[in-house]
Design an enzyme around this catalytic site. Sequence first.
Site, short mmCIF file in Angstrom:
data_model
loop_
_atom_site.label_atom_id
_atom_site.label_comp_id
_atom_site.label_asym_id
_atom_site.label_seq_id
_atom_site.Cartn_x
_atom_site.Cartn_y
_atom_site.Cartn_z
N GLY A 199 0.84 -1.21 0.00
CA GLY A 199 0.00 0.00 0.00
C GLY A 199 0.87 1.25 0.00
N GLY A 222 -0.51 4.81 -0.98
CA GLY A 222 -1.69 5.32 -0.28
C GLY A 222 -1.37 6.50 0.63
CD GLN A 223 -4.46 9.40 5.19
OE1 GLN A 223 -5.02 8.34 5.49
NE2 GLN A 223 -4.59 10.48 5.91
CB ILE A 232 -2.93 -2.55 -6.30
CG1 ILE A 232 -3.48 -1.22 -5.78
CG2 ILE A 232 -2.98 -3.62 -5.24
CD1 ILE A 232 -4.95 -1.23 -5.54
CE1 TYR A 257 -10.29 1.93 8.37
CE2 TYR A 257 -11.01 2.95 10.41
CZ TYR A 257 -10.04 2.74 9.46
OH TYR A 257 -8.81 3.35 9.59
CE LYS A 292 -7.72 -0.35 10.00
NZ LYS A 292 -6.49 -0.74 9.27
CB ILE A 314 -3.17 10.31 9.50
CG1 ILE A 314 -3.25 9.05 10.35
CG2 ILE A 314 -1.74 10.75 9.22
CD1 ILE A 314 -2.14 8.74 11.22
N1 SER Z 1 -8.82 8.14 9.26
C1 SER Z 1 -9.59 6.95 9.44
C2 SER Z 1 -10.97 7.13 8.88
O1 SER Z 1 -11.50 8.20 9.05
C3 SER Z 1 -9.68 6.59 10.88
O2 SER Z 1 -8.67 5.74 11.25
O3 SER Z 1 -11.50 6.23 8.34
#
Ligand code: SER
Length: 317
Positions: free
Chosen positions: A8, A11-12, A35, A143, A147, A173
Amino acid sequence: MKHILVIGATGQIGSELTMELRKRYGNSNVVAGYISGAEPQGELKESGPSAIVDVTNGAMIEAVVKEYQIDAIYNLAALLSVVAESKPMLAWKIGIDGLWNVLEVAREHQCAVFTPSSIGSFGESTPHVQTPQDTIQRPRTMYGISKVTTELLSDYYYNKYGVDTRSVRFPGIISNVTPPGGGTTDYAVDIYYSAVKGEKFVCPIAKGTFMDMMYMPDALNGAISLMEADPSRLVHRNAFNIASMSFDPEMICKAIQIHVPSFEMTYEVDPLKQRIANSWPDSLDDTCAREEWDWNPAFNLNTMTVDMLEKLSAKLK
Ligand code: SER
């Protein structure tokens, strides 16, 4: 950690983590796994090796691990919270089936593994203020469910097979490099772009909704410091609460207005994002991370705001 694979990597978090790891461990020792359709660009592409690594394909991960003699994997492949609600099966496939693949390869080839967890691993029934390290985790979003499962499966591989798995629960983040896509905390990045472009910001999260956030340099430093930590000091593994700041939309707006007095914000609350945000903690207690591996963030809301505005102004000029 001598030879590292970032899954990844475009990604961000991955795009900046890969560059930071290259700075610390040498460009040729950090492979950017991506990817197809999300190829590395610019400095990320030029500065070191890269390879196609689809986390849902175990053989592909194994081939790269063997070729580059990888001994540490940062597994960052995931869908963020809002996107995961619209594609729950895909979120599971990437987050959990993908994790199984990574952990199996790690077991076979003795790799350490970092797979981030999140404030999303908590839910309505979790204590919301100064959320403890060990507490109720009953999220209702896909999500969050993925996790919590990430944390459990990573601990399982450590306890059963001795795979060196470690993780943190990332808050939202904030960064000026790669924008996030489809998260609940994205507003705290988007607001800076609006301020620098001289636009009014329409906030999708209601006034008074507090969430933990973190500036990218602290997030990168946290992940790498944990992976370098002395294992004999670690009581916990998957995953540590880490915190540096908690704010609501009013507070970040005011922090920006100190530097951009003409900046304006209005509200148009997004019901899904608000529901998710309401279920997450207001603030995390990160005492265990501070005690077990000396977690100590450098940025607060004000210092981050100064840096974000400066970097984005230069970038968008
Ligand atoms: N930044 C993430 C989200 O908003 C949270 O871990 O999905």
